[in-house]
Design a protein around this motif. Structure first.
Motif, PDB file in Angstrom:
ATOM      1  N   ALA A   1       0.833  -1.208   0.000  1.00 40.79           N
ATOM      2  CA  ALA A   1       0.000   0.000   0.000  1.00 40.79           C
ATOM      3  C   ALA A   1       0.862   1.250   0.000  1.00 40.79           C
ATOM      4  CB  ALA A   1      -0.907   0.012   1.230  1.00 40.79           C
ATOM      5  N   LYS A   2       0.304   2.354  -0.521  1.00 40.76           N
ATOM      6  CA  LYS A   2       1.029   3.625  -0.560  1.00 40.76           C
ATOM      7  C   LYS A   2       1.219   4.220   0.828  1.00 40.76           C
ATOM      8  CE  LYS A   2      -0.405   4.787  -5.184  1.00 40.76           C
ATOM      9  NZ  LYS A   2      -1.076   5.705  -6.079  1.00 40.76           N
ATOM     10  N   ASN A   3       0.266   3.924   1.732  1.00 36.09           N
ATOM     11  CA  ASN A   3       0.369   4.400   3.104  1.00 36.09           C
ATOM     12  C   ASN A   3      -0.448   3.471   3.994  1.00 36.09           C
ATOM     13  OD1 ASN A   3      -2.436   5.390   3.171  1.00 36.09           O
ATOM     14  ND2 ASN A   3      -1.667   6.990   1.809  1.00 36.09           N
ATOM     15  N   GLU A   4      -0.330   3.657   5.295  1.00 30.15           N
ATOM     16  CA  GLU A   4      -0.987   2.748   6.237  1.00 30.15           C
ATOM     17  C   GLU A   4      -2.512   2.771   6.103  1.00 30.15           C
ATOM     18  OE1 GLU A   4      -0.471   1.298  10.839  1.00 30.15           O
ATOM     19  OE2 GLU A   4       0.206   3.297  10.287  1.00 30.15           O
ATOM     20  N   ARG A   5      -3.083   3.934   5.808  1.00 24.39           N
ATOM     21  CA  ARG A   5      -4.544   4.026   5.653  1.00 24.39           C
ATOM     22  C   ARG A   5      -5.043   3.213   4.457  1.00 24.39           C
ATOM     23  NH1 ARG A   5      -2.767   8.990   6.280  1.00 24.39           N
ATOM     24  NH2 ARG A   5      -3.243   9.567   4.140  1.00 24.39           N
ATOM     25  N   ALA A   6      -4.195   3.017   3.468  1.00 25.49           N
ATOM     26  CA  ALA A   6      -4.590   2.294   2.252  1.00 25.49           C
ATOM     27  C   ALA A   6      -4.340   0.786   2.332  1.00 25.49           C
ATOM     28  CB  ALA A   6      -3.850   2.877   1.053  1.00 25.49           C
ATOM     29  N   LEU A   7      -3.903   0.303   3.496  1.00 25.31           N
ATOM     30  CA  LEU A   7      -3.634  -1.132   3.625  1.00 25.31           C
ATOM     31  C   LEU A   7      -4.880  -1.954   3.326  1.00 25.31           C
ATOM     32  CD1 LEU A   7      -1.482  -1.559   6.865  1.00 25.31           C
ATOM     33  CD2 LEU A   7      -0.877  -2.307   4.558  1.00 25.31           C
ATOM     34  N   PRO A   8      -4.760  -2.953   2.460  1.00 25.16           N
ATOM     35  CA  PRO A   8      -5.907  -3.832   2.216  1.00 25.16           C
ATOM     36  C   PRO A   8      -6.097  -4.781   3.402  1.00 25.16           C
ATOM     37  CG  PRO A   8      -4.011  -4.609   0.999  1.00 25.16           C
ATOM     38  CD  PRO A   8      -3.610  -3.311   1.648  1.00 25.16           C
ATOM     39  N   LYS A   9      -7.293  -5.292   3.556  1.00 28.03           N
ATOM     40  CA  LYS A   9      -7.547  -6.249   4.636  1.00 28.03           C
ATOM     41  C   LYS A   9      -6.888  -7.596   4.333  1.00 28.03           C
ATOM     42  CE  LYS A   9     -11.972  -4.327   6.069  1.00 28.03           C
ATOM     43  NZ  LYS A   9     -11.715  -3.736   7.327  1.00 28.03           N
ATOM     44  N   ARG A  10      -6.845  -7.963   3.073  1.00 25.62           N
ATOM     45  CA  ARG A  10      -6.279  -9.257   2.674  1.00 25.62           C
ATOM     46  C   ARG A  10      -5.421  -9.101   1.423  1.00 25.62           C
ATOM     47  NH1 ARG A  10      -9.382 -14.261   4.778  1.00 25.62           N
ATOM     48  NH2 ARG A  10      -9.566 -13.561   6.915  1.00 25.62           N
ATOM     49  N   ILE A  11      -4.422  -9.951   1.325  1.00 24.07           N
ATOM     50  CA  ILE A  11      -3.506  -9.974   0.185  1.00 24.07           C
ATOM     51  C   ILE A  11      -3.363 -11.419  -0.262  1.00 24.07           C
ATOM     52  CG2 ILE A  11      -1.109  -9.538  -0.552  1.00 24.07           C
ATOM     53  CD1 ILE A  11      -1.694  -7.640   2.303  1.00 24.07           C
ATOM     54  N   ARG A  12      -3.417 -11.634  -1.549  1.00 22.18           N
ATOM     55  CA  ARG A  12      -3.191 -12.988  -2.070  1.00 22.18           C
ATOM     56  C   ARG A  12      -1.693 -13.220  -2.197  1.00 22.18           C
ATOM     57  NH1 ARG A  12      -6.048 -14.587  -7.254  1.00 22.18           N
ATOM     58  NH2 ARG A  12      -4.339 -13.354  -7.992  1.00 22.18           N
TER      59      ARG A  12
ATOM     60  N   LYS B   1       3.585 -24.380  -5.637  1.00 19.24           N
ATOM     61  CA  LYS B   1       2.238 -24.251  -6.209  1.00 19.24           C
ATOM     62  C   LYS B   1       1.201 -24.133  -5.093  1.00 19.24           C
ATOM     63  CE  LYS B   1       3.373 -26.791 -10.392  1.00 19.24           C
ATOM     64  NZ  LYS B   1       4.600 -27.501 -10.197  1.00 19.24           N
ATOM     65  N   ARG B   2       1.540 -23.346  -4.082  1.00 20.87           N
ATOM     66  CA  ARG B   2       0.695 -23.213  -2.891  1.00 20.87           C
ATOM     67  C   ARG B   2       0.183 -21.783  -2.775  1.00 20.87           C
ATOM     68  NH1 ARG B   2       2.808 -24.827   3.119  1.00 20.87           N
ATOM     69  NH2 ARG B   2       1.017 -24.012   4.242  1.00 20.87           N
ATOM     70  N   GLU B   3      -1.139 -21.614  -2.796  1.00 20.47           N
ATOM     71  CA  GLU B   3      -1.754 -20.301  -2.688  1.00 20.47           C
ATOM     72  C   GLU B   3      -2.162 -20.035  -1.248  1.00 20.47           C
ATOM     73  OE1 GLU B   3      -4.649 -19.476  -5.664  1.00 20.47           O
ATOM     74  OE2 GLU B   3      -3.402 -20.341  -7.252  1.00 20.47           O
ATOM     75  N   LEU B   4      -2.010 -18.760  -0.851  1.00 23.37           N
ATOM     76  CA  LEU B   4      -2.276 -18.362   0.527  1.00 23.37           C
ATOM     77  C   LEU B   4      -3.027 -17.039   0.559  1.00 23.37           C
ATOM     78  CD1 LEU B   4       1.378 -18.929   1.706  1.00 23.37           C
ATOM     79  CD2 LEU B   4      -0.537 -20.413   2.282  1.00 23.37           C
ATOM     80  N   VAL B   5      -3.627 -16.747   1.691  1.00 20.10           N
ATOM     81  CA  VAL B   5      -4.211 -15.437   1.957  1.00 20.10           C
ATOM     82  C   VAL B   5      -3.479 -14.885   3.172  1.00 20.10           C
ATOM     83  CG1 VAL B   5      -6.293 -14.185   2.602  1.00 20.10           C
ATOM     84  CG2 VAL B   5      -6.448 -16.100   0.991  1.00 20.10           C
ATOM     85  N   LEU B   6      -3.101 -13.609   3.083  1.00 25.89           N
ATOM     86  CA  LEU B   6      -2.372 -12.962   4.164  1.00 25.89           C
ATOM     87  C   LEU B   6      -3.085 -11.675   4.554  1.00 25.89           C
ATOM     88  CD1 LEU B   6      -0.131 -13.785   1.661  1.00 25.89           C
ATOM     89  CD2 LEU B   6       1.276 -13.721   3.682  1.00 25.89           C
ATOM     90  N   GLU B   7      -2.846 -11.229   5.788  1.00 27.08           N
ATOM     91  CA  GLU B   7      -3.358  -9.921   6.194  1.00 27.08           C
ATOM     92  C   GLU B   7      -2.266  -9.174   6.956  1.00 27.08           C
ATOM     93  OE1 GLU B   7      -5.962 -11.084  10.130  1.00 27.08           O
ATOM     94  OE2 GLU B   7      -6.967 -11.058   8.195  1.00 27.08           O
ATOM     95  N   PRO B   8      -2.253  -7.843   6.842  1.00 22.21           N
ATOM     96  CA  PRO B   8      -1.235  -7.051   7.529  1.00 22.21           C
ATOM     97  C   PRO B   8      -1.336  -7.194   9.047  1.00 22.21           C
ATOM     98  CG  PRO B   8      -2.357  -5.744   5.858  1.00 22.21           C
ATOM     99  CD  PRO B   8      -3.124  -7.021   5.999  1.00 22.21           C
ATOM    100  N   VAL B   9      -0.188  -7.251   9.695  1.00 25.47           N
ATOM    101  CA  VAL B   9      -0.130  -7.269  11.157  1.00 25.47           C
ATOM    102  C   VAL B   9      -0.324  -5.835  11.631  1.00 25.47           C
ATOM    103  CG1 VAL B   9       1.357  -7.693  13.157  1.00 25.47           C
ATOM    104  CG2 VAL B   9       1.382  -9.287  11.212  1.00 25.47           C
TER     105      VAL B   9
END
Length: 156
Positions: A53-64, A71-79
């Motif tokens: 993200a460009k800044n902390e306010r723009a952080l997405p809730k989830r990231i692929r 060949k393993r897909e995951l979902v991540l979220e910012p700490v």
């Protein structure tokens, strides 16, 4: 791939290069950008803040994310509270927690730690996903010491 298939790192990934690739994620934030994340602890990934993200306010809730080598897909979220991007000091970091694997549960990804220090003149090798179109790219570097991005007293 089911859990049984994911429980063992394939033989071609057991050497130094393979282990590093198995601890490296291709990140795809909602912005459409692509970046690289590195497993630093069980369930924890580090990447540059600007990748997500460009800044902390723009952080997405989830990231692929995807470990291309496995060949393993995951979902991540910012700490929470981990986003640091300061152009004066050059700091650019965010931590991501793996919250959901796609498909069946699999064993946790492991970091690759070979040394706790680097010395001036050391040769370094890296692997990552710098832009769309690359499913993995390598680079060699030589450590030349730390940089100082600010003239503020005490700045790194």
């Amino acid at each position: 791939m089911g859990a049984a298939a994911d429980s063992v790192i394939p033989a071609e990934l057991t050497g130094w290069e393979g282990l590093l690739k198995a601890a490296t994620l291709r990140l795809e934030p909602p912005s459409g950008d692509v970046g690289t994340g590195f497993v630093i602890a069980n369930g924890l990934v580090a990447t540059c803040a600007h990748v997500v993200a460009k800044n902390e306010r723009a952080l997405p809730k989830r990231i692929r994310g995807k470990v291309v080598a496995l060949k393993r897909e995951l979902v991540l979220e910012p700490v929470a509270g981990s986003y640091v991007r300061d152009r004066d000091t050059g700091l650019d970091l965010v931590l991501l927690r793996i919250v959901e694997p796609s498909g069946s549960p699999a064993p946790p990804l492991q970091p690759v730690l070979t040394s706790n220090k680097v010395e001036i003149g050391d040769d370094l090798w890296t692997y990552g996903h710098p832009v769309r179109g690359f499913l993995g790219q390598t680079a060699t570097l030589r450590y030349q010491g730390t940089d100082r991005g600010s003239d503020r007293p005490g700045a790194p």
